[in-house]
Design a protein around this motif. Structure first.
Motif, PDB file in Angstrom:
ATOM      1  N   LEU A  61       0.809  -1.220   0.000  1.00 18.87           N
ATOM      2  CA  LEU A  61       0.000   0.000   0.000  1.00 18.87           C
ATOM      3  C   LEU A  61       0.846   1.275   0.000  1.00 18.87           C
ATOM      4  O   LEU A  61       0.351   2.340  -0.375  1.00 18.87           O
ATOM      5  CB  LEU A  61      -0.912   0.026   1.227  1.00 18.87           C
ATOM      6  N   ALA A  62       2.094   1.177   0.434  1.00 23.24           N
ATOM      7  CA  ALA A  62       2.945   2.369   0.576  1.00 23.24           C
ATOM      8  C   ALA A  62       3.021   3.215  -0.693  1.00 23.24           C
ATOM      9  O   ALA A  62       2.910   4.450  -0.628  1.00 23.24           O
ATOM     10  CB  ALA A  62       4.335   1.958   1.039  1.00 23.24           C
ATOM     11  N   PRO A  63       3.203   2.618  -1.879  1.00 27.05           N
ATOM     12  CA  PRO A  63       3.277   3.453  -3.102  1.00 27.05           C
ATOM     13  C   PRO A  63       1.974   4.174  -3.420  1.00 27.05           C
ATOM     14  O   PRO A  63       1.977   5.164  -4.157  1.00 27.05           O
ATOM     15  CB  PRO A  63       3.620   2.439  -4.203  1.00 27.05           C
ATOM     16  N   LEU A  64       0.842   3.692  -2.868  1.00 23.90           N
ATOM     17  CA  LEU A  64      -0.453   4.291  -3.192  1.00 23.90           C
ATOM     18  C   LEU A  64      -0.713   5.573  -2.408  1.00 23.90           C
ATOM     19  O   LEU A  64      -1.572   6.374  -2.786  1.00 23.90           O
ATOM     20  CB  LEU A  64      -1.573   3.283  -2.901  1.00 23.90           C
ATOM     21  N   ARG A  65      -0.013   5.754  -1.289  1.00 29.16           N
ATOM     22  CA  ARG A  65      -0.149   6.952  -0.445  1.00 29.16           C
ATOM     23  C   ARG A  65      -1.604   7.203  -0.070  1.00 29.16           C
ATOM     24  O   ARG A  65      -2.158   8.286  -0.281  1.00 29.16           O
ATOM     25  CB  ARG A  65       0.421   8.194  -1.153  1.00 29.16           C
ATOM     26  N   ILE A  66      -2.225   6.166   0.491  1.00 28.97           N
ATOM     27  CA  ILE A  66      -3.627   6.282   0.911  1.00 28.97           C
ATOM     28  C   ILE A  66      -3.769   7.302   2.032  1.00 28.97           C
ATOM     29  O   ILE A  66      -4.723   8.062   2.091  1.00 28.97           O
ATOM     30  CB  ILE A  66      -4.153   4.907   1.356  1.00 28.97           C
ATOM     31  N   LEU A  67      -2.788   7.311   2.943  1.00 23.43           N
ATOM     32  CA  LEU A  67      -2.771   8.335   3.990  1.00 23.43           C
ATOM     33  C   LEU A  67      -1.748   9.392   3.594  1.00 23.43           C
ATOM     34  O   LEU A  67      -0.546   9.171   3.708  1.00 23.43           O
ATOM     35  CB  LEU A  67      -2.393   7.725   5.348  1.00 23.43           C
ATOM     36  N   PRO A  68      -2.193  10.541   3.103  1.00 19.22           N
ATOM     37  CA  PRO A  68      -1.249  11.559   2.657  1.00 19.22           C
ATOM     38  C   PRO A  68      -0.409  12.101   3.798  1.00 19.22           C
ATOM     39  O   PRO A  68      -0.866  12.228   4.922  1.00 19.22           O
ATOM     40  CB  PRO A  68      -2.167  12.653   2.092  1.00 19.22           C
ATOM     41  N   GLU A  69       0.830  12.402   3.489  1.00 23.51           N
ATOM     42  CA  GLU A  69       1.751  12.939   4.493  1.00 23.51           C
ATOM     43  C   GLU A  69       1.408  14.399   4.774  1.00 23.51           C
ATOM     44  O   GLU A  69       1.228  15.191   3.856  1.00 23.51           O
ATOM     45  CB  GLU A  69       3.183  12.845   3.974  1.00 23.51           C
TER      46      GLU A  69
END
Length: 321
Positions: free
Chosen positions: A67-75
Motif C-alpha cells: 500500500l505504501a506506493p499508493l499513499r492512501i494516507l497523505p503525508e
C-alpha cells in the motif's frame, strides 16, 4: 439569508453525523481486532504466542509494503519529517502492541475467548483515565456510569470467581488483565502518535520494527504448523492494519471519551465467534453481561446526542440584520 435556527440545526446535524461516524469506525476497528485475536483458535495445532505475533507482523508488513506506493494516507504538509520524539513514540507503541498481542493470545489459549475479551473490556476505563489525566478531556458522571455498566457486564461474562480455579486458568486471566492494560496504553499512544504523523510509511516502519524484534524469539520458539495455519496467522496482519485505519478514522471524528466505550463490543463479537466456531455457548449470567455492555454503549450515545442538542439550543441566536 439563512435563519439562526437553521444554522443551529445544521451545526447539530453535522456534529451528530460526525459522532455516529466516529462510533461506527470504532466498532469496526473493535470487530476487526476481535477477529484477529480469534484466528489462532482456528488452527489444528495452535502456534505459540510469539510465533503468532511474528506471523502477524509478517502479514502487516506485506500489506503495508504493497500500500505504501499508493499513499492512501497523505503525508501532512506541516510535518514532512518525523521528529525524534515522534519516532520513539511510534516505536514505543509498537512495543506495547506486541505485548498486547502476545498476552491476549496466551490468555485465549487457556480460557474461553469471550472471557478473555470480557476482561479486555476494562481497557476502556483505563483509556478514559488517560484521556482525563493526561489530555485533560472532559468527563461527566455519565461517562462513569457507562464504564460501571460495561465493566459490570464484563465481570459477569468472564465470571472468574465461579470458574474452575487452577493455576492454568488463573494464568490465563492474569495474562488477559495485563493485555487489557497494554491495549489501553497502545490506544492512547496511537492517538497521540497520530497527532504527529501517521502515514502508510510510518505504519510500515512500526510493523518492520515488530518483525525485527520478534525474529530471533520466533525462530527459537517456532512450532511446525501447516501452510493453511501459517496463512491464517499471517492474515492477522491485514486485519490489524485495517483496524488501525478504522481507529484513525474514529479518532478524527469523535473524542476518545466517546468512542472508547463502544470498544466493549469486543465481548459481543468474541461471543458470536465462540458460538459459531468453538461451540462455546454463553449461559444466562453471560447473556446478562452482554445486555449491560450493550446498554452502556446505548446510554453514552444517547447522552452525547442529548448534550449536543442542549449545547446548540443554549447558544444565543444571532440577530438578523
Amino acid at each position: 439569508m439563512s435563519r439562526p435556527q437553521d444554522t443551529t440545526l445544521k451545526s447539530h446535524s453535522a456534529i451528530e453525523r460526525q459522532t455516529v461516524a466516529g462510533i461506527a469506525f470504532s466498532v469496526l476497528s473493535t470487530m476487526l481486532l476481535t477477529v484477529m485475536f480469534f484466528l489462532p483458535q482456528l488452527g489444528n495445532v495452535p502456534a505459540n504466542p510469539i510465533q503468532s505475533a511474528f506471523l502477524r507482523y509478517v502479514g502487516g508488513s506485506l500489506v503495508l509494503g504493497a500500500l505504501a506506493p499508493l499513499r492512501i494516507l497523505p503525508e501532512p504538509v506541516s510535518s514532512r519529517k518525523l521528529s525524534r520524539a515522534a519516532i520513539w513514540l511510534h516505536l514505543l507503541r509498537a512495543s506495547v502492541g506486541m505485548s498486547t498481542l502476545m498476552f491476549t493470545l496466551f490468555a485465549a489459549s487457556r480460557v474461553p475467548i469471550a472471557n478473555v475479551q470480557a476482561i479486555l473490556c476494562s481497557h476502556g476505563a483505563l483509556i478514559l483515565l488517560f484521556a482525563v489525566a493526561i489530555d485533560r478531556e472532559s468527563v461527566s458522571w455519565h461517562h462513569i456510569v457507562t464504564i460501571a455498566l460495561a465493566v459490570s457486564g464484563a465481570i459477569l461474562v468472564a465470571d472468574p470467581v465461579t470458574s474452575e480455579a487452577n493455576w492454568y486458568n488463573l494464568a490465563g486471566y492474569g495474562a488477559a488483565a495485563v493485555a487489557s492494560a497494554c491495549w489501553a496504553t497502545e490506544v492512547f499512544l496511537f492517538r497521540n502518535a497520530a497527532k504527529h504523523q501517521t502515514t502508510i510509511l510510518t505504519m510500515l516502519i512500526v510493523n518492520l520494527f515488530g518483525l525485527l524484534v520478534l525474529t530471533v524469539p520466533g525462530y527459537y520458539s517456532w512450532r511446525a504448523v501447516s501452510m493453511a495455519d501459517a496463512l491464517t496467522l499471517t492474515a492477522m496482519g491485514p486485519l490489524a492494519v485495517s483496524a488501525q485505519f478504522a481507529q484513525l478514522a474514529a479518532l478524527k471524528r469523535a473524542p476518545l471519551t466517546i468512542v472508547a466505550p463502544f470498544r466493549y463490543a469486543n465481548v459481543l463479537f468474541a461471543a458470536a465467534l465462540g458460538i459459531a466456531f468453538l461451540n462455546q455457548i454463553p449461559d444466562g449470567q453471560a447473556i446478562t453481561g452482554f445486555v449491560l455492555i450493550i446498554a452502556s454503549a446505548i446510554y453514552i450515545y444517547v447522552r452525547t446526542i442529548a448534550h449536543s442538542k442542549y449545547t446548540q439550543s443554549a447558544t444565543p441566536p444571532l440577530k438578523e440584520r
